[in-house]
Design an enzyme around this catalytic site. Structure first.
Site, PDB file in Angstrom:
ATOM      1  N   THR A  23       0.823  -1.217   0.000  1.00  0.00           N
ATOM      2  CA  THR A  23       0.000   0.000   0.000  1.00  0.00           C
ATOM      3  C   THR A  23       0.859   1.270   0.000  1.00  0.00           C
ATOM      4  O   THR A  23       0.721   2.133  -0.868  1.00  0.00           O
ATOM      5  CB  THR A  23      -0.926  -0.010   1.240  1.00  0.00           C
ATOM      6  OG1 THR A  23      -1.663  -1.227   1.220  1.00  0.00           O
ATOM      7  CG2 THR A  23      -1.871   1.161   1.235  1.00  0.00           C
ATOM      8  N   VAL A  24       1.753   1.382   0.992  1.00  0.00           N
ATOM      9  CA  VAL A  24       2.533   2.626   1.104  1.00  0.00           C
ATOM     10  C   VAL A  24       3.615   2.679   0.021  1.00  0.00           C
ATOM     11  O   VAL A  24       3.872   3.738  -0.567  1.00  0.00           O
ATOM     12  CB  VAL A  24       3.133   2.774   2.522  1.00  0.00           C
ATOM     13  CG1 VAL A  24       3.961   4.051   2.613  1.00  0.00           C
ATOM     14  CG2 VAL A  24       2.029   2.784   3.564  1.00  0.00           C
TER      15      VAL A  24
ATOM     16  N   ALA B 193      12.232  -4.234  -3.814  1.00  0.00           N
ATOM     17  CA  ALA B 193      12.044  -5.603  -3.338  1.00  0.00           C
ATOM     18  C   ALA B 193      10.595  -5.791  -2.913  1.00  0.00           C
ATOM     19  O   ALA B 193      10.028  -4.936  -2.226  1.00  0.00           O
ATOM     20  CB  ALA B 193      12.964  -5.880  -2.155  1.00  0.00           C
TER      21      ALA B 193
ATOM     22  N   ARG C 264       7.772  -9.077  -1.642  1.00  0.00           N
ATOM     23  CA  ARG C 264       7.720 -10.485  -1.219  1.00  0.00           C
ATOM     24  C   ARG C 264       7.224 -11.376  -2.362  1.00  0.00           C
ATOM     25  O   ARG C 264       7.761 -12.433  -2.598  1.00  0.00           O
ATOM     26  CB  ARG C 264       6.816 -10.609  -0.003  1.00  0.00           C
ATOM     27  CG  ARG C 264       7.121 -11.882   0.757  1.00  0.00           C
ATOM     28  CD  ARG C 264       6.250 -12.080   1.974  1.00  0.00           C
ATOM     29  NE  ARG C 264       5.666 -10.852   2.493  1.00  0.00           N
ATOM     30  CZ  ARG C 264       5.373 -10.685   3.767  1.00  0.00           C
ATOM     31  NH1 ARG C 264       5.635 -11.617   4.635  1.00  0.00           N
ATOM     32  NH2 ARG C 264       4.786  -9.579   4.180  1.00  0.00           N
TER      33      ARG C 264
ATOM     34  N   ILE D 180       0.747  13.734   8.535  1.00  0.00           N
ATOM     35  CA  ILE D 180       0.919  14.989   9.290  1.00  0.00           C
ATOM     36  C   ILE D 180       2.414  15.211   9.514  1.00  0.00           C
ATOM     37  O   ILE D 180       3.084  14.336  10.062  1.00  0.00           O
ATOM     38  CB  ILE D 180       0.216  14.923  10.669  1.00  0.00           C
ATOM     39  CG1 ILE D 180      -1.258  14.536  10.534  1.00  0.00           C
ATOM     40  CG2 ILE D 180       0.376  16.236  11.404  1.00  0.00           C
ATOM     41  CD1 ILE D 180      -1.961  14.342  11.880  1.00  0.00           C
TER      42      ILE D 180
ATOM     43  N   GLY E  65      -7.976  -1.319   5.443  1.00  0.00           N
ATOM     44  CA  GLY E  65      -6.505  -1.313   5.370  1.00  0.00           C
ATOM     45  C   GLY E  65      -5.843  -0.378   6.356  1.00  0.00           C
ATOM     46  O   GLY E  65      -4.662  -0.074   6.232  1.00  0.00           O
TER      47      GLY E  65
ATOM     48  N   LYS F 110       4.424   5.368  18.530  1.00  0.00           N
ATOM     49  CA  LYS F 110       4.470   6.733  17.980  1.00  0.00           C
ATOM     50  C   LYS F 110       4.737   7.756  19.087  1.00  0.00           C
ATOM     51  O   LYS F 110       5.503   8.711  18.905  1.00  0.00           O
ATOM     52  CB  LYS F 110       3.151   7.033  17.265  1.00  0.00           C
ATOM     53  CG  LYS F 110       2.927   6.137  16.037  1.00  0.00           C
ATOM     54  CD  LYS F 110       1.488   6.192  15.554  1.00  0.00           C
ATOM     55  CE  LYS F 110       1.230   5.290  14.361  1.00  0.00           C
ATOM     56  NZ  LYS F 110      -0.192   5.091  14.066  1.00  0.00           N
TER      57      LYS F 110
END
Ligand code: HSE
Length: 438
Positions: free
Chosen positions: A13-14, A43, A45, A136, A187, A205
């Site tokens: 996703t990212v 890379a 998987r 953010i 997700g 975080k």
């Protein structure tokens, strides 16, 4: 000038969002960075998995070590998450003289001290804006924008999944499990969703934010972490009646004794802007001695919001490639040899106001007993709410808001209240924070 070559670990996703943003905004990014930024080696998987981004022009491999050791790669972007092999890959990249950009909050919170020391020794940068609150730019704001301030406290809604669950419980009266399943489908949730609902993701975080705010080493193991699984729809409704919202907050505060570092459900006055941050959105409130309160709001997860932070880091690292390593912005905002040795306080030494929900037998003297227990420990009541018993029930919910008191006193009061014959169930305790200018 030749483009900078990026080695990308993770094309999910990212990773896919990062490639898309780099391609779509290539001209603007080039104007900002002074040269192009090109993913040359990636890379994944599963090489034949469906992708949200094109992969033309990049070499693809299922061996991430081939990427971090590739002599043509200038910057490694780590987006695979988790502790291992991410730690090993990042250290290997640093050992090969690569700069690193990562979105991996768990990695930085647990292994950041080791990783930053290795990076400093090699004269490379490890950038991690995407690790906290997704899109953010809170790391940049704390590390640079607020650099004039003594930061007094930071309070944030820094897990979108938890905030989505609490919002849906309040707005639609939905069940916890049902909302969590939807967050997983969307997700937003971690691979292991207990990281979201038990506060571990938020503690990762918060650990990072506290280090940058106060100039202390990363100390995830000392964070107090409490999840939202015990918060009921009734608690959400009672809080509302009293003028509060329940939010899962990460709070880092400096006081005379040391640093508070805690994640827990929290009642906050509904008039505060941060009380109205709903759904999967994140927000971080920072109190600086010079600037006063400042609030940062935006998407805390998702492909392109997170990619926004990753690409901003790529641009920054591209700009500093040729700068003197001794004169870069320090990883944890303060010079590495100037980090403070401030104690992280145990939770029983922290002071807060409290919401207590008791289930009491509807008979004379019960509230008098409870009041005495509180008074004996110097705990003053701010508000009290007694509900009518449900049809056919003999037990009544009683909600008490206390004034600010040391947590150890409240622990002792709860033990004594639960020992009363007139109390039928464990006491629910939720901390209350005014989030005002103090
Ligand atoms: N699981 C995280 C969240 C994703 O819900 O906020 C972003 O770190």
């Amino acid at each position: 000038m030749n483009p900078v070559n990026v080695g990308l670990l993770g094309l999910g996703t990212v990773g896919g969002g990062t490639v898309n943003v780099l391609l779509r905004n290539a001209a603007e990014i080039n104007r900002r960075a002074g040269r192009g930024i090109h993913v040359s080696h990636a890379a994944a998987r599963h090489l034949d998995a469906p992708r949200i981004c094109p992969t033309d022009g990049m070499r693809l491999t299922d061996d991430p070590f081939a990427v971090v050791r590739d002599p043509d790669v200038d910057i490694v972007v780590e987006l695979i998450g988790g502790y291992e092999p991410a730690r090993e890959l990042v250290l290997e990249a640093i050992a090969h003289g690569k700069h690193v950009v990562t979105a991996n909050k768990a990695l930085i919170a647990l292994h950041g001290n080791e990783i930053f020391a290795a990076a400093q020794a090699q004269g490379v940068v490890v950038a991690f804006e995407a690790a906290v609150a997704g899109g953010i730019p809170i790391i940049k704001a704390l590390r640079e924008g607020l650099a004039a301030n003594q930061v007094q406290w930071v309070a944030g809604i820094i897990n979108g999944t938890g905030n989505f669950i609490l919002t849906e419980m309040r707005d639609k009266g939905r069940d916890f499990a049902d909302v969590l399943a939807e967050a997983q489908e969307l997700g937003y949730a971690e691979a292991d969703p207990t990281f979201d609902v038990e506060g571990i993701d938020a503690a990762h975080k918060l650990t990072i934010l506290a280090s940058i705010a106060f100039g202390i080493p990363l100390q995830f193991d000392s964070a107090y972490t409490e999840g939202i699984t015990h918060v009921t729809r009734d608690d959400v409704a009672y809080a509302e009646e009293l003028g509060y919202r329940i939010k899962h907050l990460g709070i880092a505060r400096r006081n005379d004794q040391g640093i508070e570092l805690r994640v827990h459900p929290t009642l906050i006055p509904e008039r505060r802007l941060i009380a109205n941050v709903d759904g999967v959105m994140n927000a971080v409130l920072v109190m600086g001695d010079a600037v006063g309160p400042t609030l940062y709001y935006g998407a805390g997860a998702g492909a392109e919001p997170t990619a926004s932070a990753v690409v901003a880091d790529l641009i920054e690292v591209t700009r500093v490639l040729t700068s003197d390593p001794e004169n870069r912005v320090p990883h944890l905002a303060f010079q590495p040899d100037a980090l403070a040795d401030l104690a992280i306080l145990p939770i029983d030494a922290v002071s807060s106001a409290y919401y207590l929900r008791l289930l009491a037998k509807d008979k004379p003297g019960t509230l008098a007993d409870v009041s005495r227990i509180l008074a004996d420990r110097g705990i003053s009541m701010e508000a009290i709410l007694q509900k009518e018993p449900a049809a056919g029930a003999t037990d009544v919910p009683v909600i008490i808001l206390t004034q600010r008191v040391r947590e150890g006193e409240v622990d002792s009061a709860i033990t004594a209240i639960e020992a009363l014959d007139s109390i039928s169930a464990p006491v629910t305790r939720i901390r209350v924070e005014p989030l005002d200018a103090h």
